[in-house]
Design an enzyme around this catalytic site. Structure first.
Site, PDB file in Angstrom:
ATOM      1  N   CYS A 123     -58.245  53.275  59.907  1.00  0.00           N
ATOM      2  CA  CYS A 123     -58.558  53.749  61.254  1.00  0.00           C
ATOM      3  C   CYS A 123     -59.877  54.523  61.211  1.00  0.00           C
ATOM      4  CB  CYS A 123     -57.475  54.701  61.759  1.00  0.00           C
ATOM      5  SG  CYS A 123     -55.880  53.924  62.018  1.00  0.00           S
ATOM      6  N   CYS A 221     -47.570  54.345  57.456  1.00  0.00           N
ATOM      7  CA  CYS A 221     -48.798  54.011  58.167  1.00  0.00           C
ATOM      8  C   CYS A 221     -48.427  54.002  59.643  1.00  0.00           C
ATOM      9  CB  CYS A 221     -49.329  52.651  57.738  1.00  0.00           C
ATOM     10  SG  CYS A 221     -50.693  52.097  58.777  1.00  0.00           S
ATOM     11  N   GLU A 395     -59.381  23.530  66.651  1.00  0.00           N
ATOM     12  CA  GLU A 395     -59.445  24.613  65.659  1.00  0.00           C
ATOM     13  C   GLU A 395     -59.886  23.990  64.332  1.00  0.00           C
ATOM     14  OE1 GLU A 395     -58.716  27.992  64.964  1.00  0.00           O
ATOM     15  OE2 GLU A 395     -59.022  27.327  62.888  1.00  0.00           O
ATOM     16  N   ASP A 443     -62.300  31.375  72.258  1.00  0.00           N
ATOM     17  CA  ASP A 443     -61.888  32.608  71.570  1.00  0.00           C
ATOM     18  C   ASP A 443     -62.449  32.547  70.156  1.00  0.00           C
ATOM     19  OD1 ASP A 443     -60.655  34.871  70.583  1.00  0.00           O
ATOM     20  OD2 ASP A 443     -58.625  34.054  70.645  1.00  0.00           O
ATOM     21  N   CYS A 470     -63.971  38.996  70.289  1.00  0.00           N
ATOM     22  CA  CYS A 470     -63.674  40.148  69.429  1.00  0.00           C
ATOM     23  C   CYS A 470     -64.967  40.814  68.969  1.00  0.00           C
ATOM     24  CB  CYS A 470     -62.825  39.727  68.237  1.00  0.00           C
ATOM     25  SG  CYS A 470     -63.594  38.460  67.239  1.00  0.00           S
TER      26      CYS A 470
HETATM   27  N1  SAH Z   1     -57.191  31.826  69.737  1.00  0.00           N
HETATM   28  C1  SAH Z   1     -56.512  32.092  68.495  1.00  0.00           C
HETATM   29  C2  SAH Z   1     -57.421  32.336  67.294  1.00  0.00           C
HETATM   30  C3  SAH Z   1     -58.773  32.913  67.545  1.00  0.00           C
HETATM   31  S1  SAH Z   1     -59.583  33.433  66.070  1.00  0.00           S
HETATM   32  C4  SAH Z   1     -55.545  33.229  68.676  1.00  0.00           C
HETATM   33  O1  SAH Z   1     -55.668  34.005  69.600  1.00  0.00           O
HETATM   34  O2  SAH Z   1     -54.637  33.354  67.877  1.00  0.00           O
HETATM   35  C5  SAH Z   1     -60.898  32.274  65.952  1.00  0.00           C
HETATM   36  C6  SAH Z   1     -60.485  30.963  65.356  1.00  0.00           C
HETATM   37  O3  SAH Z   1     -61.622  30.100  65.334  1.00  0.00           O
HETATM   38  C7  SAH Z   1     -60.005  31.022  63.910  1.00  0.00           C
HETATM   39  O4  SAH Z   1     -58.719  30.469  63.854  1.00  0.00           O
HETATM   40  C8  SAH Z   1     -61.020  30.150  63.131  1.00  0.00           C
HETATM   41  O5  SAH Z   1     -60.413  29.403  62.103  1.00  0.00           O
HETATM   42  C9  SAH Z   1     -61.535  29.242  64.211  1.00  0.00           C
HETATM   43  N2  SAH Z   1     -62.876  28.636  64.026  1.00  0.00           N
HETATM   44  C10 SAH Z   1     -63.958  29.151  63.400  1.00  0.00           C
HETATM   45  N3  SAH Z   1     -65.025  28.332  63.542  1.00  0.00           N
HETATM   46  C11 SAH Z   1     -64.615  27.276  64.286  1.00  0.00           C
HETATM   47  C12 SAH Z   1     -65.266  26.114  64.788  1.00  0.00           C
HETATM   48  N4  SAH Z   1     -66.551  25.871  64.543  1.00  0.00           N
HETATM   49  N5  SAH Z   1     -64.535  25.266  65.528  1.00  0.00           N
HETATM   50  C13 SAH Z   1     -63.222  25.493  65.796  1.00  0.00           C
HETATM   51  N6  SAH Z   1     -62.565  26.577  65.339  1.00  0.00           N
HETATM   52  C14 SAH Z   1     -63.245  27.461  64.596  1.00  0.00           C
END
Ligand code: SAH
Length: 514
Positions: A123, A221, A395, A443, A470
């Site tokens: 943290c 924790c 993905e 995402d 993020c």
């Molecule tokens: N939406 C999901 C995960 C988001 S994290 C959730 O909320 O659980 C971002 C994800 O993007 C990861 O799983 C990573 O493996 C994937 N990633 C990274 N580069 C990528 C690409 N070029 N094309 C597709 N996925 C990718």
């Protein structure tokens, strides 16, 4: 909420930046070592103390201080404070200083609840009240949109920040809502990965001291589910009783490396994974019996083998020692199977808030075609599939896609299609096959969207784009591209997925203007 930190001392995260090594030879050396000309010309000098005004907070959680117009990052200091600081490390444009004494204390300062806060790197913001954290996180999103995205942000009455940036754009610009925080911001994590070691002949398990690989024993924790503390405590007892040796990174000997605990918040199911440096766990039956007896919530005991000298936690092989291969949990109405290795969001309560916002922004009426790029194990895809005509998830990690397909099946959802591959390659393929999304959700990981994906989005021109991010800096960069391509940013909602840490997530709604 908590008692305020007192002035006259330097509470919380004040152990310096740990960055002083490089310049140690220069400090206080009375001319013995040459100070480079550029450094001698700076308004502050290494080893000297100064009074700093703290005007902001960095994305690492350090106070951003000003001394004679020069920027010094001061760990443990908060915006609005004045502090005596000692310069430890200098670069041409900025430097790092340790907090010596607080001269004026922020009303937002609180004393951290956690006894290991200073030693542990987990943290960064426990010395800041939760309400203030939510404000700071929103401000970080705003600052990135303005500075990196060059986007106009509407003045926010909830924000109350005045000064440099001003809030002249009242009534105009992008609306950035207050950060959606937790009602109870403690004990929110559903997964613990605890390194094990030995001390005076007994097993210890806890965390690595900040910036090192020295294991410090830990009993609790406060951001982990209580079950995690309980499991780790029992495993220490059982392991010590059975005489197991902990793995040593230095010598490469010993067996028990990590204990990974996963908890289904909604189901109460617990998984324990023993990660070992070797194939055989001696007295394994006694291990299983001991864990089952002490911890009735445990539904799965797994063994992962990792004999490599690496700080990657898991090895390739996982065996079930007892019980089920997976535990289950829910996000909203959607059920997910969680295996030892599968990725699952670590804060299930806020995940529902985050995806709820994404669903709201997607404004689905039941017949839409939706693309979920960067879909992981399909969490957002399945959440959206409840209200969409057809969802396409892509993905890059094959295992995640196989989990996504299993999760769709688990929920009897047939209107989702998953494909493994880079989103920037798969989306154009889908387009060639005639897929025409009404809504695209992205995402991406911290590095943001691939430029080719953004270009495809602009070509496809769905009515709505929902961007879950993020990293506020890459978000701002990517929004600039989409805005230049004819999208308008309708609104932004920051969501606090990781209370007491510096991380901030946001959900953004973009609408096509043409
Ligand atoms: N939406 C999901 C995960 C988001 S994290 C959730 O909320 O659980 C971002 C994800 O993007 C990861 O799983 C990573 O493996 C994937 N990633 C990274 N580069 C990528 C690409 N070029 N094309 C597709 N996925 C990718």
């Amino acid at each position: 909420m908590k008692t305020k930190g007192t002035s006259g001392s330097a509470p919380g995260k004040h152990r310096g930046s740990g960055r002083s090594e490089g310049n140690r030879g220069n400090s206080n050396s009375k001319g013995k070592k040459e100070v480079p000309a550029w450094m001698a010309g700076l308004p502050v000098q290494i080893g000297q103390q100064y009074e700093a005004e703290i005007i902001g907070i960095s994305h690492d959680g350090e106070g951003v201080g000003r001394v004679n117009g020069f920027t010094l990052f001061v760990a443990g200091a908060l915006p609005g404070e004045r502090a005596l600081v000692r310069v430890e490390h200098l670069k041409k444009q900025y430097g790092y200083a340790g907090l010596v004494e607080l001269l004026a204390v922020s009303p937002d300062r609180v004393s951290p609840d956690c006894v290991i806060y200073d030693e542990c790197g987990g943290c960064q913001l426990q010395h800041l009240s939760y309400e203030a954290q939510l404000r700071v996180k929103r401000q970080q999103v705003v600052d990135n949109l303005v500075r990196i995205g060059k986007l106009a942000v509407a003045g926010e009455p909830t924000n109350g920040r005045t000064g440099e940036n001003g809030d002249e754009e009242q009534g105009q610009g992008i609306v950035v809502h207050p950060t959606l925080g937790m009602t109870d911001p403690w004990r929110y994590r559903n997964k613990a990965q605890v390194p094990f070691g030995e001390e005076r002949g007994g097993l210890i398990g806890g965390f690595y001291a900040q910036g090192s690989h020295r294991i410090i024993d830990m009993e609790a924790c406060l951001i982990q589910h209580e079950a995690n503390d309980e499991v780790v405590a029992r495993v220490k007892e059982i392991g010590s009783r059975l005489g197991i040796r902990a793995y040593s990174e230095e010598t490469g000997s010993g067996l028990l490396r990590h204990v990974v605990v996963k908890v289904g918040f909604r189901t109460g199911e617990v998984m324990v994974v023993l990660v070992t440096n070797g194939v055989v766990i001696p007295r394994v039956e006694e291990w299983v019996a001991g864990i089952r007896e002490a911890l009735p919530a445990v539904k799965s005991i797994c063994h992962n083998i990792n004999v490599r000298q690496t700080n990657v936690i898991f090895g390739d092989e996982t065996r079930v020692l007892w019980g089920s291969e997976v535990i289950y949990d829910y996000i909203g109405e959607v059920k997910f199977a969680i295996s030892a290795r599968s990725f699952f969001q670590v804060n299930p309560v806020q995940t529902e808030v985050l995806y709820g916002k994404a669903l709201e922004y997607a404004a689905l009426t039941g017949g839409e075609t939706v693309v979920d790029a960067y879909c992981g194990i399909g969490t957002i895809s399945l959440f959206l599939a409840q209200r969409a005509g057809q969802v396409y998830g892509v993905e890059i990690v094959e295992e995640a896609i196989s989990d996504a397909r299993k999760n769709a099946e688990l929920n009897g959802m047939t209107n989702v299609h998953f494909e493994a591959g880079p989103a920037e390659v798969v989306l154009p393929e889908w387009t060639r096959q005639g897929v025409r999304p009404d809504v695209i959700v992205v995402d991406p990981p911290r590095k943001g969207c691939d430029p080719a994906l953004l270009a495809t989005i602009l070509e496809l021109r769905p009515r709505r784009v929902v961007y879950v991010s993020c990293s506020a800096s890459t978000l701002a960069r990517d929004l600039r591209v989409l805005v230049d391509g004819g999208y308008g940013v309708a609104e932004v909602t920051p969501v606090d997925m990781f209370p007491w840490t510096v991380h901030v997530e946001s959900v953004v709604l973009l609408e096509s203007k043409v």
